[in-house]
Design an enzyme around this catalytic site. Structure first.
Site, PDB file in Angstrom:
ATOM      1  N   CYS A 101       0.812  -1.225   0.000  1.00  0.00           N
ATOM      2  CA  CYS A 101       0.000   0.000   0.000  1.00  0.00           C
ATOM      3  C   CYS A 101       0.839   1.266   0.000  1.00  0.00           C
ATOM      4  CB  CYS A 101      -0.982  -0.001   1.162  1.00  0.00           C
ATOM      5  SG  CYS A 101      -0.229  -0.042   2.813  1.00  0.00           S
ATOM      6  N   HIS A 177      -2.387   1.537   7.134  1.00  0.00           N
ATOM      7  CA  HIS A 177      -2.664   1.571   5.703  1.00  0.00           C
ATOM      8  C   HIS A 177      -2.384   2.962   5.137  1.00  0.00           C
ATOM      9  CE1 HIS A 177      -4.461   0.425   1.952  1.00  0.00           C
ATOM     10  NE2 HIS A 177      -5.467   1.272   2.058  1.00  0.00           N
TER      11      HIS A 177
END
Length: 340
Positions: A101, A177
């Site tokens: 990510c 994230h």
């Protein structure tokens, strides 16, 4: 492709600046934002103080924001899912593999940037052209199978000297994230590879500084975690600051032949301020390079040698016992705090 082929990456502007260079992209760097107040956003974009000769200092373009947060399923989505013909002009890739990510958020900024300051490089230009007709899932799969990107990403893998038994129960890692926010056209979009597509967050009302429109969006998102999470990180992908400061110096130099004595004094003073700003930027980028070298260096052989020396002196066991006692006291204190 196995998850283990992509490592976790720290949220660090030095690392992300090095990632950009590693991808072959020129004209960009990454800055960390410690606050979203007016002064911080102004300092991010300015090339220097307001000029008595040139007027207001030109702003350095901000091409995207990368936001790190603790991910969970229950977070309420902001914005509306883009499902119309705008999809053809927005590069969006689904995240099809864990741990990618950080690079995916960075690439979401790079591949949606069309600015004269930015040289996307041969690899990413070719990748963008070759995948423009793919759907989001195929773009994500193509991205994670791009060896050159994965190699640069994994160059920041944590060094290790030992192998862990995968059959042993491991402590569950907190799922942090990265997502990207980008201005495209006259609107702001959130690009999160775990979502179904780009999220339209609204129109840009401040043409000079789209961050003014993004700020309440980020603040609202962070406020939604208050009470359960305070760990966030915000980084900005900006144009090469030294290049813009040097361009300002060039404009100052062009006025020297037609300026009065009073104006010449002001020009010299402003040129000196620009030189100081360039020196500061060079020092910061040098520190970035040092941080990257330290991050990539394998310190385990040194650590093992130090442990051997401590053991030979008979000090190691005592130090381990003391460390375990401190850890036990810390756990007890934490349990008491949660119980109260």
């Amino acid at each position: 492709m196995a998850d283990a082929e992509w490592c976790l990456i720290e949220s660090d502007p030095a690392i992300f600046t090095e990632l950009i260079a590693g991808f072959g992209v020129g004209g960009l760097q990454v800055e960390e934002l410690y606050s979203l107040d007016d002064d911080s956003l102004r300092q991010l974009r300015q090339t220097g103080p307001q000029s008595s000769v040139l007027g207001e200092a030109p702003a350095i373009p901000v091409h995207g924001i990368i936001f790190l947060f603790r991910w969970h399923n229950e977070e309420k989505t902001q914005g509306t899912l883009v499902q119309d013909d705008r999809l053809s002009s927005i590069f969006f890739a689904k995240q099809v593999i864990r741990n990618a990510c950080a690079t995916q958020a960075l690439l979401s900024v790079l591949l949606n940037t069309a600015h004269e300051d930015v040289d996307l490089g041969a690899d990413l230009s070719g990748f963008k052209a070759n995948t423009c007709e793919f759907d989001a899932s195929m773009k994500g799969l193509s991205l994670t199978n791009m060896d050159s990107i994965r190699k640069v990403h994994n160059s920041f893998a944590s060094q290790t000297l030992v192998e862990f038994d995968p059959t042993l129960q491991q402590k569950e890692e907190e799922p942090f994230h990265f997502v990207a926010y980008v201005p495209i056209g006259n609107r702001i979009y959130e690009l999160d590879g775990l979502k179904e597509g780009p999220l339209d967050l609204g129109k840009i009302t401040n043409e000079k500084d789209w961050l003014q429109d993004l700020r309440p969006i980020l603040q609202k998102r962070m406020e939604g975690f208050m009470g359960s999470e305070i760990r966030f990180n915000v980084m900005a992908v900006v144009s090469d600051r030294i290049k813009h400061i040097m361009e300002r110096m060039g404009r100052l130099a062009s006025l020297e032949g037609t300026s009065s004595d009073e104006q010449l004094v002001a020009l010299v003073q402003e040129r000196e301020l620009c030189e100081v700003a360039i020196a500061d930027e060079e020092l910061k980028l040098k520190k970035y390079k040092t941080e990257v070298i330290r991050h990539r260096h394998n310190y385990f052989p040194l650590i093992m040698e130090l442990l051997k020396i401590l053991a030979s002196r008979g000090e190691l066991v005592k130090m381990v016992d003391e460390a375990q006692e401190r850890a036990s006291q810390k756990r007890k204190a934490e349990s008491q705090r949660k119980a109260s």
